[in-house]
Design a protein around this motif. Structure first.
Motif, mmCIF file in Angstrom:
data_model
loop_
_atom_site.group_PDB
_atom_site.id
_atom_site.type_symbol
_atom_site.label_atom_id
_atom_site.label_comp_id
_atom_site.label_asym_id
_atom_site.label_seq_id
_atom_site.Cartn_x
_atom_site.Cartn_y
_atom_site.Cartn_z
ATOM 1 N N HIS B 67 0.370 -1.402 0.106
ATOM 2 C CA HIS B 67 0.192 0.192 -0.138
ATOM 3 C C HIS B 67 0.648 1.436 -0.165
ATOM 4 O O HIS B 67 0.152 2.368 0.175
ATOM 5 N N LEU B 68 2.597 1.382 0.347
ATOM 6 C CA LEU B 68 2.583 2.119 0.080
ATOM 7 C C LEU B 68 3.094 3.571 -1.120
ATOM 8 O O LEU B 68 3.189 4.380 -0.574
ATOM 9 N N PHE B 69 2.067 2.927 -2.345
ATOM 10 C CA PHE B 69 2.140 3.713 -3.203
ATOM 11 C C PHE B 69 0.402 4.707 -3.327
ATOM 12 O O PHE B 69 0.358 5.128 -4.438
ATOM 13 N N LEU B 114 2.635 14.593 5.926
ATOM 14 C CA LEU B 114 1.008 13.763 5.634
ATOM 15 C C LEU B 114 2.413 13.367 4.569
ATOM 16 O O LEU B 114 2.041 12.567 3.316
ATOM 17 N N ASN B 115 1.580 11.748 5.158
ATOM 18 C CA ASN B 115 1.913 10.219 4.474
ATOM 19 C C ASN B 115 1.038 9.343 4.897
ATOM 20 O O ASN B 115 1.163 9.350 6.592
ATOM 21 N N ILE B 116 0.226 8.642 4.045
ATOM 22 C CA ILE B 116 -0.341 7.490 4.720
ATOM 23 C C ILE B 116 0.077 5.895 5.701
ATOM 24 O O ILE B 116 -0.077 6.471 6.397
ATOM 25 N N HIS B 117 0.860 5.664 5.218
ATOM 26 C CA HIS B 117 2.192 4.788 5.899
ATOM 27 C C HIS B 117 2.779 4.829 7.017
ATOM 28 O O HIS B 117 2.587 4.515 8.110
ATOM 29 N N PHE B 118 3.108 6.265 6.850
ATOM 30 C CA PHE B 118 4.037 7.279 7.951
ATOM 31 C C PHE B 118 2.987 7.533 9.079
ATOM 32 O O PHE B 118 3.629 7.390 10.157
ATOM 33 N N GLU B 125 8.406 6.489 11.941
ATOM 34 C CA GLU B 125 9.390 6.076 11.077
ATOM 35 C C GLU B 125 9.738 6.627 10.206
ATOM 36 O O GLU B 125 10.528 6.870 9.294
ATOM 37 N N PRO B 126 9.081 7.903 9.843
ATOM 38 C CA PRO B 126 9.753 9.309 9.012
ATOM 39 C C PRO B 126 10.604 9.625 8.348
ATOM 40 O O PRO B 126 11.413 8.927 9.497
#
Lengths: 641, 641
Positions: B67-69, B114-118, B125-126
């Motif tokens: 899902h990273l993308f 602003l990032n879903i995974h992180f 872990e950002p």
């Protein structure tokens, strides 16, 4: 079914014949040179178990320490030397063997353990990394040395510690609860154990070989042995050596599935050849599953020869894992997608071919054995016997000239070549005697000049051949056999001569079975002297179209030729853009004999490199390339228009 | 020097012209289809920052979660939709954009992150794995979406949070002590920041892009940034993803050395194209080192086009790292050694070509841009706009048929194609206006039917072309320009028409510079209507001999053709053993137009597959392959005798 390391003593090469010259170089120069290097590099004294400064070197190929193979280097040298000592004396070599044997004996631990690295550098790690660390491979080569040593010296000084070590290994590894259910990453001990069994007749030795072969690639409790072993070492699942392009690239060591389930030959070429040689060698002793294993052997052999072998018998296209690529992927050099063709792999093909011939006397095996010998094996040593190649590309490129090297950090190939030449005659002919039936049979796989002597019920049979094969194809044979021993011959007709060979006197009927000319007692009694003629007109070989190699390769008899810059000094691009335009080729060969100049084939024709027409090309046999001062520009397969 | 994402509004395609049809499919079907899939897979709601069950899936390509993308998938869809909304209305699409924008706004952390995974999966872990985890890549695509959104909706609802996020990134990463001296494993944010700067004029945005480009591949204190980053994560030096065949395979992401030192294009093709596009885009703004960076761009472009590009504009031979191989290594399919030619990479080549044209109006760039568009880009979407390809091999093989797929886990390609078609006209023509000098210039890179409209000092200039290019090569042009505005045209003469094109009336002198026909005001004033004719006789392309591809490829105009089993149902081996024997080929084309049947080229000739002679072969344009029911057997380069 003696192995060639034993049977070779039945046949001697004619003095100064082609192969005798090659073999003599090893006796005269190579063994001593390798001994000297062994002393200089630290290998010779390594079994004294002292620290050597190089043990601290960062490994060229993590996690494999550069010195990890030293046990095997020593073992292979001893083994090679022993074969030569059968027909010669040399006190320097003999004293070295004796000293090494005593060192090896003194290096053995109380419990039988015997390994340089795991005694000196990593004493807590024996049997924790069978996947990568060559522990059992080293044991295998020491066992083979012990067998050869026993054979020539008729004592147990080296055999004894190895038998003790094998006992320890058999206690540690096996199918019983509490044992390691494993096998070596690099096969070799399997071959060695089968040879050891032939001396000891201890069924445990055979059983251990069989266990290694049959357990290989199995999944236990849903887990691959190497995966479980790596986990036990605390390795991250994605932690892996460079030769594993992906995690768990178990095809690298042919453990991706059990051998019986494998349809194509994969991974590291030498490992594949050693493994299959062991499978074929085990065939003699096994009854159960024999046909399944034979089917697998034939399947994998056929895949290799039809789809993964270069025109000169070399195998292995990919440097990263020193091994096989996909079917028909056979570029000629580094800058065209890869070419490795390791010396040891070609030797391994010969080993496998020889064992396959014992299962099925079929020239499909001996044709390849011969192809390898005269091209991808003999190419690996310079004419002075003191320089070697490890990789044998079919075309040089910038940064990868065709050159010999004095030595290698991983020095597997030079001693392998020495031992191959040591028992070479074991590959050329095999014999079968039945004392009860009073019969004798000799199979001639490669018809070089030599003499085979057999004793049947105290009577002597001799097959004597005069020839300058492979330089020309006339073979004069004389059989000396008592009338009361029913003697038969099978002489391979090479595939390249199958349509134009002649034999005089002509047998009637002319019987050829699986590529072997069968000569019955009736013929041999009336014609104990006969001449076989295998004409060698030059011919051009084209690789399979699926290789995308639109090339032609000059061949003559068993020899494959190449172009070198020494003879074609105008070349600037490794003959890459040279194109043969066909139709108008004339090929003449300068002469015959053993000397350098005479070994060259000379081709005169009309060719167009870069559009410019060149009147004449001079080819040399591939095995001979690299022997003269030059720029290292070389090519086997020449492009065509 | 507007970027094509901005300048595209100057040109409209003629209704129902070839490219208009392709573009219309996206507007009519693809955007809605992709929206629907976005909702179904969880992407649409992902910025709500709730846990999605798929977040627990084991990654297909460790360490990259599947899902990273998702951030970028959403960003690319918004961006694509915005381009189409310039000339159309669709409330479903518009409402979705608005909802997504509000979700994105609500997903932003206090500090701007602003990032879903992180945010959901790995909140600690950002900025700890810029090498592998696409954090900045995702940011880049959101920025590009924000720029496109701002352009069409004229508000800051999406721009505002992205500007805030960029501020955070610029604080975290940079050259100052205490900052991370790093850059993204996957370039993209560099392009985005330059586009953002064109809107914000904030020099920090440009400076950050420049920092990422110039720091890339540098060694600090003897250590590579990614090596240091991996060490800080506690990774073993030999722990690495599958796409790193060896440890520290930094060529994968073009960080093996600084860009200025790179001589050949290496690694992951999309990353390489995005990086070089950013370097070329930065050229407009930089003065220092401009020439060095231009030299690097030209060097790497030339290497790619001359030695690492397929005949249809595809790039990337190796699936394992989705990227470039060694020079001239261009097999057509998996079973021949590899072929990848990812859709996104071909789009990347177009992006780079377009920026290079701004630096140097040279048809060497637009020839390739056109080749990619009509072949390796348009091939990626089915005629119904609902199926896609990711990999675009030049030959199918067993297990790898030529087929479209409804979607991909890593769904980078379909939305990239949508956005490319969204601003497509920005690739076709570029304009330069100088209000002070009262001059206007239009460069026509690809002469499809369309209208370009410019305003110079409130006066309108229109270039109108009628053509069914690329189906035929007749282009009728009419320039409407006031006499007092000095207007010039530069029209690319495709390399394939350079020797037989005509223009009527004929300019005197006929001036061609770097492949562009230059029409001065004097000509245009007297001949505001003129006809360019680019004859399209069928021709055969042969790859460079060093590729070892002894093949011919049918081409006509900008189109490359292939064989498919649908038209040649006798095929059983993916046309692998088919051989063209030359000399007696006749080629006729069935017709012109937009419909399926008429798009097929038909070749009649004498060919010999497997020795059997076949009278007729039917070719179809490569971009069209896979659109009909078939077995997926296809080939571009046909073997020749």
């Amino acid at each position: 079914m003696a192995q060639p390391q034993v049977s070779y003593v039945d046949t001697t090469l004619k003095k100064n014949s082609f192969l005798d010259c090659k073999r003599h170089i090893v006796w005269e120069h190579t063994l001593l040179y390798q001994l000297e290097l062994s002393k200089k590099t630290g290998r010779y004294d390594a079994f004294r178990l002292q620290w050597h400064p190089s043990y601290s070197d960062p490994p060229d190929h993590w996690p494999v320490p550069n010195h990890l193979f030293w046990d095997s280097d020593v073992g292979k040298w001893i083994e090679a030397a022993c074969y030569f000592l059968h027909d010669g004396k040399n006190s320097v070599i003999e004293n070295a063997i004796h000293e090494l044997v005593e060192m090896i004996r003194s290096a053995q631990k109380e419990d039988g353990y015997l390994n340089i690295h795991f005694s000196v550098v990593a004493p807590k790690e024996p049997f924790t990394n069978l996947e990568h660390l060559h522990e059992l491979y080293n044991a295998g080569h020491l066992i083979e040395a012990a067998v050869a040593h026993h054979q020539v010296f008729k004592n147990d000084r080296l055999l004894e510690p190895l038998v003790k070590y094998v006992k320890l290994i058999a206690a540690k590894i096996g199918p019983e609860p509490g044992q390691i259910h494993g096998y070596p990453g690099h096969p070799e001990i399997e071959i060695a154990l089968i040879r050891l069994y032939q001396v000891t007749k201890n069924p445990e030795h055979l059983a251990l070989a069989q266990y290694f072969i049959e357990e290989r690639g199995a999944t236990r409790d849903g887990e691959h042995f190497f995966a479980a072993e790596a986990k036990a070492r605390g390795w991250h699942p994605f932690q892996r050596p460079s030769y594993y392009p992906r995690p768990q690239s178990f095809w690298y060591n042919q453990t991706h599935k059990p051998i019986l389930e494998q349809d194509s030959v994969e991974g590291h070429s030498v490992r594949a050849m050693y493994l299959l040689t062991a499978v074929a060698a085990l065939d003699t002793y096994r009854v159960d599953q024999r046909q399944e294993y034979r089917d697998a052997l034939v399947r994998l052999w056929d895949n290799m020869v039809a789809k993964k072998m270069y025109v000169n018998g070399g195998v292995g296209a990919i440097a990263d894992w020193e091994g096989f690529s996909i079917d028909y992927f056979l570029p000629q050099g580094t800058d065209e997608g890869g070419c490795y063709a390791e010396t040891c792999a070609a030797i391994g093909v010969m080993m496998l071919a020889e064992r396959m011939l014992q299962i099925d006397l079929n020239s499909k095996y001996s044709d390849i054995m011969e192809l390898c010998l005269f091209n991808s094996v003999l190419c690996c040593m310079s004419t002075d016997g003191k320089r070697f190649t490890y990789v044998n590309q079919l075309a040089s490129s910038e940064g990868k000239p065709a050159r010999f090297e004095p030595w290698f950090t991983c020095a597997c190939c030079p001693p392998s070549l020495s031992r191959t030449l040591g028992f070479l005659t074991g590959y050329l002919r095999t014999t079968n005697i039945d004392h009860d039936a009073n019969t004798a049979h000799i199979s001639v796989h490669i018809p070089t000049a030599g003499t085979t002597t057999l004793n049947v019920n105290s009577k002597t049979i001799t097959l004597d051949t005069e020839s300058d094969y492979p330089l020309s194809g006339t073979i004069d044979c004389t059989l000396h056999a008592p009338n009361d021993i029913s003697t038969t011959l099978a002489i391979r007709i090479p595939s390249w001569a199958s349509s134009n060979f002649t034999i005089s006197p002509l047998p009637s009927p002319l019987r050829i079975e699986k590529g072997y000319l069968r000569l019955p007692p009736s013929y041999l009694l009336s014609s104990p002297t006969f001449t076989l003629s295998l004409p060698m007109p030059p011919r051009f070989l084209a690789p399979h179209p699926a290789t995308n190699q639109h090339t032609l390769t000059l061949a003559r008899g068993p020899m494959v030729y190449c172009l070198e810059d020494v003879d074609n000094p105008w070349v600037r691009d490794h003959f890459k853009t040279l194109r043969l335009d066909g139709g108008q080729m004339r090929v003449k060969f300068a002469g015959q004999g053993g000397s350098v100049a005479q070994e060259q084939g000379e081709e005169e024709g009309v060719v167009a490199p870069n559009g410019e027409r060149v009147g004449e090309l001079t080819f040399v046999p591939f095995y001979f390339r690299g022997n003269r001062e030059g720029r290292g520009q070389m090519r086997v397969g020449i492009g065509r228009v």
